[in-house]
Design a protein around this motif. Structure first.
Motif, PDB file in Angstrom:
ATOM      1  N   LYS A   9      -1.679  14.327  -2.032  1.00 17.02           N
ATOM      2  CA  LYS A   9      -1.715  14.577  -0.593  1.00 17.02           C
ATOM      3  C   LYS A   9      -3.123  14.398  -0.032  1.00 17.02           C
ATOM      4  N   ILE A  10      -4.089  14.908  -0.784  1.00 14.90           N
ATOM      5  CA  ILE A  10      -5.481  14.786  -0.353  1.00 14.90           C
ATOM      6  C   ILE A  10      -5.898  13.315  -0.295  1.00 14.90           C
ATOM      7  N   VAL A  11      -5.524  12.563  -1.309  1.00 12.12           N
ATOM      8  CA  VAL A  11      -5.858  11.134  -1.347  1.00 12.12           C
ATOM      9  C   VAL A  11      -5.177  10.410  -0.184  1.00 12.12           C
ATOM     10  N   LYS A  12      -3.928  10.746   0.089  1.00 13.04           N
ATOM     11  CA  LYS A  12      -3.193  10.124   1.182  1.00 13.04           C
ATOM     12  C   LYS A  12      -3.867  10.414   2.528  1.00 13.04           C
ATOM     13  N   ASN A  17      -7.340   8.775   7.059  1.00 14.19           N
ATOM     14  CA  ASN A  17      -8.584   8.971   7.823  1.00 14.19           C
ATOM     15  C   ASN A  17      -9.496   7.757   7.704  1.00 14.19           C
ATOM     16  N   ASN A  18      -9.536   7.165   6.517  1.00 11.36           N
ATOM     17  CA  ASN A  18     -10.385   5.992   6.300  1.00 11.36           C
ATOM     18  C   ASN A  18      -9.900   4.824   7.150  1.00 11.36           C
ATOM     19  N   SER A  19      -8.596   4.595   7.204  1.00 11.45           N
ATOM     20  CA  SER A  19      -8.087   3.479   8.014  1.00 11.45           C
ATOM     21  C   SER A  19      -8.320   3.736   9.496  1.00 11.45           C
ATOM     22  N   ALA A  20      -8.195   4.988   9.933  1.00 10.23           N
ATOM     23  CA  ALA A  20      -8.484   5.320  11.329  1.00 10.23           C
ATOM     24  C   ALA A  20      -9.955   5.077  11.638  1.00 10.23           C
ATOM     25  N   LEU A  21     -10.819   5.452  10.722  1.00  8.78           N
ATOM     26  CA  LEU A  21     -12.255   5.222  10.923  1.00  8.78           C
ATOM     27  C   LEU A  21     -12.583   3.725  10.940  1.00  8.78           C
ATOM     28  N   LEU A  22     -11.905   2.952  10.093  1.00  6.73           N
ATOM     29  CA  LEU A  22     -12.135   1.501  10.088  1.00  6.73           C
ATOM     30  C   LEU A  22     -11.693   0.880  11.410  1.00  6.73           C
ATOM     31  N   ASP A  23     -10.571   1.345  11.956  1.00 10.21           N
ATOM     32  CA  ASP A  23     -10.125   0.854  13.263  1.00 10.21           C
ATOM     33  C   ASP A  23     -11.153   1.195  14.341  1.00 10.21           C
TER      34      ASP A  23
END
Length: 105
Positions: A9-12, A17-23
């Motif tokens: 769950k933490i990794v997911k 969050n990482n994909s949102a930050l990349l966007d």
């Protein structure tokens, strides 16, 4: 087994969050690019006011050294001033304008 599920769950969550930050980064980069272009255009426009074209009325350049375009502009401006002055005269006639400009009728 519970710790593995929690880790998954933490990794997911981290991946989301990482994909949102990349966007967000890509949108900010696009915005930065447009701001750089706008800044360059504004700097170019500002140079026109900081370094205006020099001619005999706004510099020490003698009238004989002016370009033909500058001379034509200067003469047109002077002629317009004379004509406007003649229009303001109480006894306005076309002959007054001709006299003011230096023409004989």
């Amino acid at each position: 087994i519970a710790s593995v599920i929690d880790t998954d769950k933490i990794v997911k969550v981290i991946i989301e969050n990482n994909s949102a930050l990349l966007d967000r980064v890509s949108s900010l980069e696009a915005k930065l690019k447009t701001l750089y272009i706008e800044n360059a255009e504004l700097r170019e426009r500002l140079l026109r006011y900081e370094r205006p074209v020099k001619y005999s009325h706004n510099s020490s350049v003698p009238p004989s050294m002016e370009s033909l375009r500058s001379k034509a502009i200067r003469r047109t401006i002077a002629l317009n001033r004379i004509i406007l002055k003649a229009f303001r005269m109480p006894n306005f006639t076309l002959s007054n304008i001709a006299l003011a400009v230096g023409l004989s009728i």
